[in-house]
Design a protein around this motif. Sequence first.
Motif, PDB file in Angstrom:
ATOM      1  N   HIS A  99       1.177   3.988  -3.052  1.00 61.89           N
ATOM      2  CA  HIS A  99       0.840   5.382  -2.734  1.00 61.89           C
ATOM      3  C   HIS A  99       1.939   6.317  -3.240  1.00 61.89           C
ATOM      4  O   HIS A  99       1.663   7.343  -3.848  1.00 61.89           O
ATOM      5  CB  HIS A  99       0.643   5.547  -1.230  1.00 61.89           C
ATOM      6  N   THR A 147       0.844  -1.204   0.000  1.00 60.57           N
ATOM      7  CA  THR A 147       0.000   0.000   0.000  1.00 60.57           C
ATOM      8  C   THR A 147       0.877   1.251   0.000  1.00 60.57           C
ATOM      9  O   THR A 147       0.624   2.205  -0.736  1.00 60.57           O
ATOM     10  CB  THR A 147      -0.926   0.006   1.244  1.00 60.57           C
ATOM     11  N   ASP A 163      -3.800   5.856  11.363  1.00 65.43           N
ATOM     12  CA  ASP A 163      -5.218   6.260  11.327  1.00 65.43           C
ATOM     13  C   ASP A 163      -6.079   5.350  12.196  1.00 65.43           C
ATOM     14  O   ASP A 163      -7.207   5.689  12.535  1.00 65.43           O
ATOM     15  CB  ASP A 163      -5.718   6.247   9.873  1.00 65.43           C
ATOM     16  N   ASN A 186       3.115   2.126  10.556  1.00 64.73           N
ATOM     17  CA  ASN A 186       2.018   2.388   9.609  1.00 64.73           C
ATOM     18  C   ASN A 186       0.651   2.219  10.287  1.00 64.73           C
ATOM     19  O   ASN A 186       0.560   1.696  11.382  1.00 64.73           O
ATOM     20  CB  ASN A 186       2.154   1.442   8.409  1.00 64.73           C
ATOM     21  N   LYS A 187      -0.367   2.672   9.596  1.00 59.95           N
ATOM     22  CA  LYS A 187      -1.776   2.556  10.030  1.00 59.95           C
ATOM     23  C   LYS A 187      -2.066   3.413  11.258  1.00 59.95           C
ATOM     24  O   LYS A 187      -2.851   3.019  12.127  1.00 59.95           O
ATOM     25  CB  LYS A 187      -2.162   1.089  10.298  1.00 59.95           C
ATOM     26  N   SER A 217       0.410   6.956   7.767  1.00 58.54           N
ATOM     27  CA  SER A 217      -0.700   6.139   7.277  1.00 58.54           C
ATOM     28  C   SER A 217      -0.535   6.025   5.771  1.00 58.54           C
ATOM     29  O   SER A 217      -0.692   7.015   5.051  1.00 58.54           O
ATOM     30  CB  SER A 217      -2.046   6.774   7.614  1.00 58.54           C
ATOM     31  N   LEU A 237      -2.399   4.363   3.830  1.00 53.74           N
ATOM     32  CA  LEU A 237      -3.716   4.376   3.196  1.00 53.74           C
ATOM     33  C   LEU A 237      -4.198   5.805   2.983  1.00 53.74           C
ATOM     34  O   LEU A 237      -4.714   6.157   1.925  1.00 53.74           O
ATOM     35  CB  LEU A 237      -4.711   3.614   4.082  1.00 53.74           C
ATOM     36  N   GLU A 238      -4.022   6.647   4.003  1.00 59.34           N
ATOM     37  CA  GLU A 238      -4.527   8.014   3.909  1.00 59.34           C
ATOM     38  C   GLU A 238      -3.447   9.018   3.517  1.00 59.34           C
ATOM     39  O   GLU A 238      -3.746  10.180   3.258  1.00 59.34           O
ATOM     40  CB  GLU A 238      -5.173   8.407   5.243  1.00 59.34           C
ATOM     41  N   GLY A 239      -2.214   8.567   3.511  1.00 60.33           N
ATOM     42  CA  GLY A 239      -1.116   9.430   3.066  1.00 60.33           C
ATOM     43  C   GLY A 239      -0.515  10.305   4.152  1.00 60.33           C
ATOM     44  O   GLY A 239       0.395  11.087   3.888  1.00 60.33           O
ATOM     45  N   ASN A 240      -0.983  10.167   5.405  1.00 60.88           N
ATOM     46  CA  ASN A 240      -0.460  11.022   6.478  1.00 60.88           C
ATOM     47  C   ASN A 240       1.035  10.830   6.669  1.00 60.88           C
ATOM     48  O   ASN A 240       1.494   9.699   6.820  1.00 60.88           O
ATOM     49  CB  ASN A 240      -1.119  10.711   7.829  1.00 60.88           C
TER      50      ASN A 240
END
Length: 301
Positions: free
Chosen positions: A26, A22, A126, A123-124, A153, A155-158
Amino acid sequence: MDNNYKSGFVAIIGRPNVGKSTFMNHVIGQKIAIMSDKAQTTRNKIQGVYTDDQKQIVFIDTPGIHKPKHKLGDFMVKIAENALNEVDAIMFMINADEGYGLGDQYIIDRLQSIKKPVFLVINKIDLVHPDQLLPLIEQYKDKYPFEEIIPISALEGNNVNHLMDVFTEHLPEGPQYYPEDQITDHPERFIIGELIREKVLHLTREEIPHSVAVVIDKIDNRSEDEKVLVQASIVIERKSQKGIIIGKQGKMLKDIGKRARIDIERLLGTKVYLELWVKVQENWRNKPHQLQEFGFKQDEY
Ligand SMILES: Nc1nc2c(ncn2[C@@H]2O[C@H](COP(=O)(O)OP(=O)(O)OP(=O)(O)O)[C@@H](O)[C@H]2O)c(=O)[nH]1
Ligand SMILES: [Mg+2]
């Protein structure tokens, strides 16, 4: 290109399912490595090349490191561990929501003999409350002299931009290894097979996801309707699994085909006609010649 151009190879390693693929997708901005919520999704080493006018970072996505139960698993873990020797830096990814485990200790033990900067990427984020991060960081800090510890994150790009800045800081000056429009080392044929396998992972459960290999039989530009014809075989390990993949009145196979076609069309930028077959190869994950045939070749890596 200025003379302080920076470049380097970064291996992404970690337990299965932490979000390695992921993250790479991204950063690259395109799906080149398949992703799923099933452990052991990635089976090969896959390069994702990030290029801008200051740097080129070649990320190497690897299979999650786990206790292998068959020859395919042996291959996967070996691929991941060997990647440690081929890079300038290592990104060790963990899941903020899972915490430290024996699987992570196994990886940290492997890192002891590697004299390269290791970045711990949590990671993760979020999924957790920010208060949960500090104890996790404290715990890992004592286990290995990480160059830096960076929560993100994928997934969300943070915080991913920050991570890229950190890598850039640490990269040596170097050449642009690949042309700027090249995003991976794998041919389209490989990615097409993976996209089909991804749909099987998404739509099936239990032992099926791990029992499946996909072989591309043919890719052909058809002149009559300007579509690309893709013929592929979904290989399973037992006859009893055939019914599951085909589904009631062929519904499962149709669903797999429809979803895979959309992704393949996005990859190729053309309309695609996808034909799928289902084949049984008993116990293929334990047969060396079968593994070779399906592209799991040790000597190529
Ligand atoms: N909530 C959340 N989910 C994430 C994040 N990153 C990845 N995931 C999810 O985690 C699951 C596993 O992601 P993958 O990228 O396939 O994980 P992997 O580490 O490549 O797994 P293997 O290839 O099996 O080793 C998927 O369902 C992703 O959507 C994140 O930052 N936040
Ligand atoms: Mg993966």
